[in-house]
Write an enzyme that holds these catalytic residues in place. Structure first.
Site, PDB file in Angstrom:
ATOM      1  N   SER A 151       0.852  -1.182   0.000  1.00  0.00           N
ATOM      2  CA  SER A 151       0.000   0.000   0.000  1.00  0.00           C
ATOM      3  C   SER A 151       0.888   1.232   0.000  1.00  0.00           C
ATOM      4  O   SER A 151       2.027   1.191   0.477  1.00  0.00           O
ATOM      5  CB  SER A 151      -0.873   0.000   1.260  1.00  0.00           C
ATOM      6  N   TYR A 164      -1.297  -0.713   9.810  1.00  0.00           N
ATOM      7  CA  TYR A 164      -1.458  -1.078   8.407  1.00  0.00           C
ATOM      8  C   TYR A 164      -0.163  -0.824   7.628  1.00  0.00           C
ATOM      9  O   TYR A 164       0.293  -1.669   6.854  1.00  0.00           O
ATOM     10  CB  TYR A 164      -2.618  -0.250   7.851  1.00  0.00           C
ATOM     11  N   LYS A 168       2.192  -3.479   5.655  1.00  0.00           N
ATOM     12  CA  LYS A 168       2.319  -3.371   4.205  1.00  0.00           C
ATOM     13  C   LYS A 168       3.761  -3.233   3.740  1.00  0.00           C
ATOM     14  O   LYS A 168       4.139  -3.806   2.716  1.00  0.00           O
ATOM     15  CB  LYS A 168       1.476  -2.193   3.705  1.00  0.00           C
TER      16      LYS A 168
END
Length: 295
Positions: A151, A164, A168
């Protein structure tokens, strides 16, 4: 020349909706037999649904072959069982797209350790579980295509997504080692950083942009990265029909005049000078560059 997936078997995790569904449908349309894995549930990872069954029905209605799987990527034994079921039916596993994910967004100050751990477990450990479950099969058949989902948050940061982002960027790092370990077995490993309007991002995009960033507009890049002639060890951004490449680079650096923090400060502009920077293919290249500076 048209890219075909005839006689290929693909597993797509988190394929009950959004990006995973788009990948699964397009793989099937191009001839692949597809395992549609989805735990269902809300985007924070709670609950479950029959989303995978619905995607299988779509594929079969269009004349394709698919099977559903409701296993959790966080449970290694369930992933091993999923792979065994696919092999029992179709004899091989050619493609794995690690797409399953969850969000538990909060600023780091307000984030509970459990929210951090759970997001890491689904994205990073979950992708490792699935990859480990197919790895021996791909080595034995001398063919494999694996796609990790990173991401822009992992590559470049985003407020409120420390968990997150950590997961990622970890996936991009996992790709970089697995591409080395898989090379002699015909296994190619890549990373995609998609920008798409899905359930995960519906409160981020304005309505007009949501349509332009449809998951179907990311699928072309994803499918290329798991095709027979795919590159390997790439980080590819994709969204709204735009495809980009991202790199982890290394500057030439500077040999310190003396081994002190003051020297680092004094030579900082030389250290960060991007002229002649390289894109290492392995960690050993950093050491080699340092050695060349010492000659």
């Amino acid at each position: 020349m048209a890219i075909s997936f005839d006689n290929r078997v693909a597993i797509v995790t988190g394929a009950g909706g959004g990006l995973g569904r788009a990948y699964a449908l397009e793989l099937a349309r191009r001839g692949a037999r597809v395992v549609v894995n989805d735990l269902g549930g809300a985007r924070d990872g709670t609950g479950h649904s029959d989303a995978a069954l619905a995607v299988v029905a779509e594929i079969e209605a269009a004349g394709g072959e698919a099977m559903s799987n409701g296993g959790s990527v966080t449970d290694y034994d369930q992933m091993v069982a999923m792979v065994a079921a696919a092999k029992a039916r179709w004899g091989r596993i050619d493609i794995l797209i690690n797409n399953a994910g969850v969000l538990r967004d909060r600023s780091f100050a307000k984030m509970e350790p459990e929210d951090f751990r759970f997001v890491i477990d689904v994205h990073l450990n979950g992708s490792a579980n699935c990859t480990k479950a197919v790895w021996d099969t791909m080595r034995e058949q001398n063919y494999g295509r694996i796609l990790m989902t990173a991401s822009s948050t992992g590559l470049f940061g985003n407020f409120g997504q420390a968990n997150y982002g950590a997961a990622k960027l970890g996936l991009a790092g996992l790709t970089k080692t697995l591409h080395l370990e898989g090379a002699k077995y015909g296994i190619k490993v890549n990373t995609i950083a998609p920008v798409a309007g899905t359930r995960m991002t519906e409160d981020i995009f304005p309505e007009a942009a949501f349509a332009a960033f449809a998951p179907e507009n990311v699928a072309p890049a994803a499918l290329f990265l798991v095709s027979e002639d795919a590159p390997t060890n790439m980080i590819v951004g994709a969204g709204a029909g735009v495809v980009q490449a991202a790199y982890v680079t290394l500057t030439q650096g500077a040999r310190l005049v003396e081994a002190t923090p003051e020297s680092v400060a004094a030579q900082w502009s030389e250290i960060i000078d991007r002229k002649g920077e390289i894109v290492p293919n392995s960690g050993a290249e950093q050491t080699m560059l340092i050695m060349s500076k010492l000659q």
